[in-house]
Design a protein around this motif. Structure first.
Motif, PDB file in Angstrom:
ATOM      1  N   ALA A   1      -3.918 -42.646  47.657  1.00 39.64           N
ATOM      2  CA  ALA A   1      -4.304 -41.112  47.860  1.00 39.64           C
ATOM      3  C   ALA A   1      -2.954 -40.679  48.486  1.00 39.64           C
ATOM      4  N   ILE A   2      -2.325 -41.378  49.656  1.00 36.33           N
ATOM      5  CA  ILE A   2      -1.089 -40.934  50.322  1.00 36.33           C
ATOM      6  C   ILE A   2      -0.054 -40.875  49.128  1.00 36.33           C
ATOM      7  N   SER A   3       0.158 -41.691  48.246  1.00 40.81           N
ATOM      8  CA  SER A   3       1.185 -41.777  47.202  1.00 40.81           C
ATOM      9  C   SER A   3       1.045 -40.377  46.325  1.00 40.81           C
ATOM     10  N   ILE A   4      -0.116 -40.283  45.951  1.00 38.21           N
ATOM     11  CA  ILE A   4      -0.611 -39.090  44.975  1.00 38.21           C
ATOM     12  C   ILE A   4      -0.335 -37.766  45.762  1.00 38.21           C
ATOM     13  N   GLU A   5      -0.789 -37.714  47.044  1.00 34.96           N
ATOM     14  CA  GLU A   5      -0.311 -36.377  47.840  1.00 34.96           C
ATOM     15  C   GLU A   5       1.006 -36.353  47.942  1.00 34.96           C
ATOM     16  N   GLN A   6       1.912 -37.287  48.422  1.00 33.70           N
ATOM     17  CA  GLN A   6       3.195 -37.327  48.558  1.00 33.70           C
ATOM     18  C   GLN A   6       3.864 -36.880  47.236  1.00 33.70           C
ATOM     19  N   TYR A   7       3.689 -37.387  46.054  1.00 34.58           N
ATOM     20  CA  TYR A   7       4.129 -37.016  44.855  1.00 34.58           C
ATOM     21  C   TYR A   7       4.031 -35.519  44.489  1.00 34.58           C
ATOM     22  N   LEU A   8       2.463 -35.109  44.904  1.00 36.63           N
ATOM     23  CA  LEU A   8       2.486 -33.588  44.179  1.00 36.63           C
ATOM     24  C   LEU A   8       3.134 -32.778  45.460  1.00 36.63           C
ATOM     25  N   ARG A   9       3.245 -33.100  46.669  1.00 35.04           N
ATOM     26  CA  ARG A   9       4.027 -32.232  47.516  1.00 35.04           C
ATOM     27  C   ARG A   9       5.467 -32.071  47.181  1.00 35.04           C
ATOM     28  N   GLU A  10       6.141 -33.284  46.855  1.00 35.23           N
ATOM     29  CA  GLU A  10       7.557 -33.286  46.596  1.00 35.23           C
ATOM     30  C   GLU A  10       7.592 -32.465  45.342  1.00 35.23           C
ATOM     31  N   LYS A  11       6.764 -32.541  44.161  1.00 35.28           N
ATOM     32  CA  LYS A  11       7.005 -31.863  43.123  1.00 35.28           C
ATOM     33  C   LYS A  11       6.782 -30.405  42.978  1.00 35.28           C
ATOM     34  N   PHE A  12       5.778 -30.021  43.919  1.00 31.64           N
ATOM     35  CA  PHE A  12       5.097 -28.528  43.850  1.00 31.64           C
ATOM     36  C   PHE A  12       5.084 -28.059  45.048  1.00 31.64           C
ATOM     37  N   SER A  13       5.609 -28.372  46.202  1.00 31.86           N
ATOM     38  CA  SER A  13       5.756 -28.046  47.493  1.00 31.86           C
ATOM     39  C   SER A  13       4.802 -27.284  47.934  1.00 31.86           C
ATOM     40  N   ASP A  14       4.773 -25.948  48.218  1.00 24.11           N
ATOM     41  CA  ASP A  14       3.766 -24.985  48.774  1.00 24.11           C
ATOM     42  C   ASP A  14       3.076 -24.440  47.716  1.00 24.11           C
ATOM     43  N   ARG A  15       2.876 -24.755  46.570  1.00 25.12           N
ATOM     44  CA  ARG A  15       2.129 -24.229  45.506  1.00 25.12           C
ATOM     45  C   ARG A  15       0.687 -24.912  45.292  1.00 25.12           C
ATOM     46  N   LEU A  16       0.381 -25.964  46.201  1.00 27.41           N
ATOM     47  CA  LEU A  16      -1.026 -26.471  46.163  1.00 27.41           C
ATOM     48  C   LEU A  16      -1.217 -26.643  47.616  1.00 27.41           C
ATOM     49  N   PHE A  17      -2.832 -26.781  47.551  1.00 34.40           N
ATOM     50  CA  PHE A  17      -3.344 -26.930  49.134  1.00 34.40           C
ATOM     51  C   PHE A  17      -3.832 -28.524  48.985  1.00 34.40           C
ATOM     52  N   TYR A  18      -4.040 -29.145  50.186  1.00 32.73           N
ATOM     53  CA  TYR A  18      -4.967 -30.445  50.209  1.00 32.73           C
ATOM     54  C   TYR A  18      -5.784 -30.513  51.420  1.00 32.73           C
ATOM     55  N   THR A  19      -6.825 -31.222  51.170  1.00 38.22           N
ATOM     56  CA  THR A  19      -7.654 -31.753  52.384  1.00 38.22           C
ATOM     57  C   THR A  19      -8.146 -33.007  52.050  1.00 38.22           C
ATOM     58  N   LYS A  20      -8.667 -33.581  53.054  1.00 38.40           N
ATOM     59  CA  LYS A  20      -9.200 -35.030  52.844  1.00 38.40           C
ATOM     60  C   LYS A  20     -10.561 -34.953  53.317  1.00 38.40           C
ATOM     61  N   GLN A  21     -11.359 -35.642  52.769  1.00 37.90           N
ATOM     62  CA  GLN A  21     -12.867 -35.817  52.914  1.00 37.90           C
ATOM     63  C   GLN A  21     -13.170 -37.256  53.416  1.00 37.90           C
ATOM     64  N   PHE A  22     -13.307 -37.908  54.651  1.00 38.86           N
ATOM     65  CA  PHE A  22     -13.355 -38.874  55.199  1.00 38.86           C
ATOM     66  C   PHE A  22     -14.643 -39.507  54.709  1.00 38.86           C
ATOM     67  N   ILE A  23     -14.680 -40.758  54.217  1.00 34.79           N
ATOM     68  CA  ILE A  23     -15.940 -41.438  54.243  1.00 34.79           C
ATOM     69  C   ILE A  23     -16.572 -41.993  55.135  1.00 34.79           C
ATOM     70  N   GLN A  24     -18.248 -42.097  55.166  1.00 35.05           N
ATOM     71  CA  GLN A  24     -18.726 -42.686  56.260  1.00 35.05           C
ATOM     72  C   GLN A  24     -18.068 -43.641  56.936  1.00 35.05           C
TER      73      GLN A  24
END
Length: 135
Positions: free
Chosen positions: A21-44
């Motif tokens: 998940a961290i790698s996917i988010e980093q990849y997307l942040r590097e590629k699209f900078s501020d064009r996307l938003f992110y949130t995490k839903q922590f599991i029980q």
């Protein structure tokens, strides 16, 4: 997309999807900078989480893929093999290939006028609690 797939394959997501998940988010942040938003839903009661990526408040498109893979007893289980322009690996189609496709879909639709939310989830073992909230 092959290089992205190789990067995803190299990540052990058999016990926890956090690094993936961290790698996917980093990849997307590097590629699209501020064009996307992110949130995490922590599991029980764990440090595992679903990752939600979106570009709007009201989506027209909802996409969801799970991130985990089933472990095997193999010394090279995280080493992809490329032969004749194709990538071979036990998990290339569960789920790493689909994750690479999903990331590629983001790359394709981000430049359109389509509004989307995408869920990278790991809570299929938890009655899809967050999947239901996502939908």
């Amino acid at each position: 997309m092959k290089e992205l797939l190789k990067q995803l394959i190299a990540i052990d997501s058999t016990k926890s999807e956090i690094e993936l998940a961290i790698s996917i988010e980093q990849y997307l942040r590097e590629k699209f900078s501020d064009r996307l938003f992110y949130t995490k839903q922590f599991i029980q009661e764990s440090d595992r989480y679903n990752l939600i990526v979106w570009n709007c408040e009201k989506p027209e498109i909802l996409l969801a893929w799970h991130m985990d893979t089933v472990p095997i007893s193999c010394n090279d289980q995280f080493v992809p093999v490329e032969k004749d322009g194709k990538i071979y690996w036990r998990w290339a189609c569960d789920m790493k290939w689909w994750l690479a496709i999903l990331i590629n879909i983001i790359e394709k639709i981000i430049n359109t006028d389509k509004n989307f939310w995408i869920l990278f989830y790991c809570d299929e073992e938890y009655y899809f609690e967050w999947m239901q909230q996502f939908c």
